[in-house]
Design an enzyme around this catalytic site. Structure first.
Site, short mmCIF file in Angstrom:
data_model
loop_
_atom_site.label_atom_id
_atom_site.label_comp_id
_atom_site.label_asym_id
_atom_site.label_seq_id
_atom_site.Cartn_x
_atom_site.Cartn_y
_atom_site.Cartn_z
N TRP A 102 -0.58 -3.88 6.80
CA TRP A 102 -2.34 -3.88 6.88
C TRP A 102 -3.08 -2.46 7.29
O TRP A 102 -3.93 -2.20 6.49
CB TRP A 102 -3.05 -4.92 8.26
CG TRP A 102 -3.05 -6.29 7.19
CD1 TRP A 102 -1.64 -7.42 8.49
CD2 TRP A 102 -3.07 -7.18 6.64
NE1 TRP A 102 -1.60 -8.51 7.36
CE2 TRP A 102 -2.49 -8.29 6.30
CE3 TRP A 102 -4.17 -6.78 5.49
CZ2 TRP A 102 -2.90 -9.05 5.91
CZ3 TRP A 102 -4.21 -7.63 4.45
CH2 TRP A 102 -3.67 -8.67 4.58
N ASP A 171 -8.61 -3.10 13.54
CA ASP A 171 -8.52 -4.49 13.35
C ASP A 171 -7.64 -5.09 13.91
O ASP A 171 -6.36 -4.87 14.29
CB ASP A 171 -8.07 -3.42 11.66
CG ASP A 171 -8.02 -5.31 10.93
OD1 ASP A 171 -7.47 -6.69 11.67
OD2 ASP A 171 -7.23 -5.34 10.36
N LYS A 195 -7.47 -16.34 13.30
CA LYS A 195 -7.11 -16.58 13.57
C LYS A 195 -6.78 -16.83 14.83
O LYS A 195 -6.14 -17.82 15.18
CB LYS A 195 -5.59 -14.85 13.83
CG LYS A 195 -5.80 -13.46 12.86
CD LYS A 195 -4.59 -14.34 11.46
CE LYS A 195 -4.54 -13.46 10.41
NZ LYS A 195 -3.83 -13.31 9.62
#
Length: 359
Positions: A102, A171, A195
């Site tokens: 990511w 993030d 999540k």
């Protein structure tokens, strides 16, 4: 029949109490005669839902008054572009730490808008650790530093917040709300909801007010933090149902005792699973122990031929979506807030039994 335990990395397991409440309110939200997904986002009913969700999140995270909270669309990936567009603020350079897949995606997108300096990278070691802070080569002309505290795919997590001289952009998709966090250390926090927050479709951005309002030329309106803050995240129709479910999750977290309590539970779950792996002599976790994720635990079996039997037997035992990411292989157990300690205990019991039969 009890619900299976879902170890998906996202969209992930939601608290059963939240799903039950959503079920009860599905056809008629509190006497309104409407389902939440049927409401006008500007009607008094949904405005009340949105305001309560924001207030609960601000309370849960102890968010300072000089931070704006945005409830947006586009997933965390849209923020890979929004961050440089909003945070360069007249500068042309930005620092990025590369600790996983990511991070790499964020770096690739940022390079369209800024001169990116990768301060350090753990790619040569297959993203199994985090480069030591003293090795970082920061650019004194950088507008901000971006990092990914928890790499969902690789299971690598930084457990402390970097101390840098520029605004910090993070993030936090897979760790937001998993434990207390000092928001004041960050310029921008962003997170996809799927999540620990709610269903896919919602992205939360928490941004310090002084970083709003100096976008680069050509910034799309939908990515302009100033516009979204001014409009209360309702410049266009927001992801209303996802916002509503997130609000129910915030209320559920409060009933659990808040982030300090949920954080201790998450620590206990992770410690149990890692201890099982380390003591087994059968399963292995590739990550540097100092940087093991609380949320995403990858592990391998001694022979890849055992992977399919493991997954099939786990599913029969009510343990779902344990396959590792396709780029990494093996297994991965994502143990977000909604996965109870009982779920992790069921997993480690199954792992011990599988080892007896196949070891």
């Amino acid at each position: 029949m009890p619900r299976p335990y879902n170890f998906s990395a996202g969209p992930a397991m939601l608290p059963e109490a939240v799903l039950e409440q959503a079920k009860a309110e599905m056809l008629d939200w509190r006497g309104s005669g409407m389902a939440v997904m049927e409401m006008s986002h500007r009607g008094k009913e949904f405005v009340a839902i949105a305001e309560q969700a924001e207030a609960d999140l601000r309370e849960l995270m102890n968010i300072p008054a000089n931070y704006k909270m945005l409830f947006l669309q586009g997933g965390a990936s849209s923020q890979f572009a929004a961050i440089p567009m909003n945070l360069l603020r007249g500068k042309t350079k930005a620092d990025y730490l590369n600790t996983g897949m990511w991070s790499k995606k964020a770096i690739s997108e940022a390079r369209k808008y800024a001169q990116v300096n990768v301060v350090a990278s753990s790619e040569a070691g297959n993203f199994t650790t985090v480069p030591a802070r003293e090795t970082w080569k920061c650019d004194p002309e950088a507008a901000y530093l971006h990092y990914t505290p928890n790499e969902t795919i690789n299971g690598v997590e930084m457990h402390t917040v970097p101390d840098v001289a520029v605004p910090l952009a993070a993030d936090l998709s897979s760790t937001l709300l998993s434990r207390p966090l000092d928001v004041s250390k960050f310029g921008v926090i962003y997170a996809g909801a799927q999540k620990n927050i709610g269903p896919a479709g919602l992205t939360i951005v928490i941004v310090r007010e002084d970083l709003i309002g100096q976008t680069i030329a050509g910034t799309p309106t939908m990515l302009d933090y100033a516009v979204m803050a001014k409009e209360g995240s309702m410049y266009n129709t927001p992801p209303t149902y996802a916002w509503y479910i997130a609000g129910l999750v915030f209320q559920w977290l409060k009933t659990q005792g808040g982030l300090a309590v949920i954080g201790e539970c998450n620590r206990a779950k992770a410690e149990l699973l890692y201890r099982t792996i380390d003591e087994s002599g059968f399963y292995k976790n590739p990550v540097d122990p100092a940087y093991r994720s609380w949320m995403n635990v990858p592990f391998t079996l001694p022979d890849e031929a055992l992977d399919k039997p493991f997954l099939a037997e786990a599913k029969t035992a009510g343990l779902l979506t344990l396959a590792g990411h396709r780029s990494v292989g093996g297994m991965r157990a994502s143990i977000y807030n909604a996965v109870p300690l009982a779920g992790v205990k069921a997993l480690v019991d199954f792992m011990a039994d599988f080892q007896k039969r196949h070891g």
